[in-house]
Scaffold this motif. Structure first.
Motif, PDB file in Angstrom:
ATOM      1  N   ASP A   1      93.885 -71.368  25.892  1.00 46.80           N
ATOM      2  CA  ASP A   1      93.499 -71.523  24.495  1.00 46.80           C
ATOM      3  C   ASP A   1      92.913 -72.906  24.215  1.00 46.80           C
ATOM      4  O   ASP A   1      92.326 -73.138  23.164  1.00 46.80           O
ATOM      5  CB  ASP A   1      94.688 -71.242  23.563  1.00 46.80           C
ATOM      6  N   ARG A   2      93.014 -73.812  25.185  1.00 43.17           N
ATOM      7  CA  ARG A   2      92.456 -75.159  25.014  1.00 43.17           C
ATOM      8  C   ARG A   2      91.091 -75.317  25.669  1.00 43.17           C
ATOM      9  O   ARG A   2      90.534 -76.405  25.684  1.00 43.17           O
ATOM     10  CB  ARG A   2      93.412 -76.192  25.585  1.00 43.17           C
ATOM     11  N   GLY A   3      90.571 -74.247  26.242  1.00 42.36           N
ATOM     12  CA  GLY A   3      89.242 -74.316  26.845  1.00 42.36           C
ATOM     13  C   GLY A   3      89.190 -73.650  28.208  1.00 42.36           C
ATOM     14  O   GLY A   3      90.199 -73.193  28.744  1.00 42.36           O
TER      15      GLY A   3
ATOM     16  N   PHE B   1      88.651 -73.049  32.259  1.00 43.79           N
ATOM     17  CA  PHE B   1      89.321 -73.662  33.398  1.00 43.79           C
ATOM     18  C   PHE B   1      88.450 -74.721  34.072  1.00 43.79           C
ATOM     19  O   PHE B   1      88.954 -75.781  34.461  1.00 43.79           O
ATOM     20  CB  PHE B   1      89.719 -72.596  34.427  1.00 43.79           C
ATOM     21  N   GLY B   2      87.150 -74.454  34.225  1.00 41.30           N
ATOM     22  CA  GLY B   2      86.265 -75.395  34.925  1.00 41.30           C
ATOM     23  C   GLY B   2      86.313 -76.803  34.352  1.00 41.30           C
ATOM     24  O   GLY B   2      86.619 -77.761  35.078  1.00 41.30           O
ATOM     25  N   PRO B   3      86.038 -76.975  33.063  1.00 38.44           N
ATOM     26  CA  PRO B   3      86.136 -78.320  32.484  1.00 38.44           C
ATOM     27  C   PRO B   3      87.540 -78.908  32.582  1.00 38.44           C
ATOM     28  O   PRO B   3      87.714 -80.112  32.768  1.00 38.44           O
ATOM     29  CB  PRO B   3      85.728 -78.119  31.023  1.00 38.44           C
ATOM     30  N   TRP B   4      88.551 -78.043  32.479  1.00 38.33           N
ATOM     31  CA  TRP B   4      89.928 -78.535  32.561  1.00 38.33           C
ATOM     32  C   TRP B   4      90.214 -79.125  33.935  1.00 38.33           C
ATOM     33  O   TRP B   4      90.744 -80.229  34.028  1.00 38.33           O
ATOM     34  CB  TRP B   4      90.902 -77.396  32.249  1.00 38.33           C
TER      35      TRP B   4
ATOM     36  N   ASP C   1      81.877 -85.862  30.918  1.00 39.85           N
ATOM     37  CA  ASP C   1      82.529 -85.428  29.695  1.00 39.85           C
ATOM     38  C   ASP C   1      83.272 -84.148  30.047  1.00 39.85           C
ATOM     39  O   ASP C   1      82.657 -83.114  30.294  1.00 39.85           O
ATOM     40  CB  ASP C   1      81.496 -85.159  28.607  1.00 39.85           C
ATOM     41  N   PRO C   2      84.584 -84.194  30.116  1.00 37.61           N
ATOM     42  CA  PRO C   2      85.327 -83.028  30.563  1.00 37.61           C
ATOM     43  C   PRO C   2      85.353 -81.882  29.558  1.00 37.61           C
ATOM     44  O   PRO C   2      85.733 -80.788  29.897  1.00 37.61           O
ATOM     45  CB  PRO C   2      86.731 -83.573  30.796  1.00 37.61           C
TER      46      PRO C   2
END
Length: 193
Positions: A68-70, A72-75, A111-112
């Motif tokens: 719910d926070r975004g 997986f790749g950027p995380w 920028d993640p």
């Protein structure tokens, strides 16, 4: 035709302790994670440690990723970036040397959590750059790929290609000039969405 599992399906597999799901997740993201880590720590062994640490975190505590926070790749890239910065700080502290310049660079590197507009722009640029890479000679493309996608230094490229360091430097310089010219001629930066 079978489709590849989504990141979420793989994460669910990891939560169920499925090693194949973990391996698939690793295969999907390890290169990107390594590239981010290498750009920050500037050391292949350190970057490998960061990759191992990031994926070990997922294996040990898969609930640290919250969908719910975004995506997986950027995380995972954010996890790697943070671990890499921690490693740089720890090394600087161990040497008793401030490394603020390197940390400043690391914090500006990725920028993640890019906005949707930034994601669209980045993808459009990536498509144009890939097309431009196709217009390079094989020799030029090889050194660019080794440097930017393989994370090799010019010395490492010279050793791998078994050619003098001066030749590698010339090839890189020539390839970058040619790539810049191709992108400029295509007006890659002005007609993006």
């Amino acid at each position: 035709m079978a489709t590849d599992p989504t990141d979420w399906e793989l994460i669910e597999g990891v939560r169920a302790r499925d090693r194949a799901a973990m391996a698939a997740l690793y295969d999907r993201y390890a290169r990107s994670v390594y590239s981010v880590a290498l750009a920050v720590v500037r050391d292949p062994r350190g970057a490998e440690d960061v990759v191992q640490d990031a994926f070990l975190t997922i294996w040990r505590r898969p609930d640290t990723y919250q969908p719910d926070r975004g995506a997986f790749g950027p995380w995972i890239l954010r996890v790697a970036r943070n671990r890499a910065i921690d490693l740089v700080r720890r090394r600087a502290h161990e040497r008793h040397e401030p490394d603020d310049e390197l940390l400043g660079f690391a914090e500006r590197l990725v920028d993640p959590d890019p906005s949707p507009d930034e994601q669209i722009w980045s993808r459009a640029v990536a498509v144009r750059v890939r097309a431009a890479l196709g217009d390079l000679t094989d020799v030029q493309r090889e050194v660019i790929e080794l440097a930017y996608f393989g994370g090799l230094t010019q010395s490492e490229m010279a050793a791998r290609l078994d050619i003098p360091l001066g030749t590698v430097k010339t090839r890189v310089r020539t390839a970058l000039r040619r790539l810049a010219q191709i992108l400029e001629d295509a007006e890659v930066w002005t007609d993006l969405p």
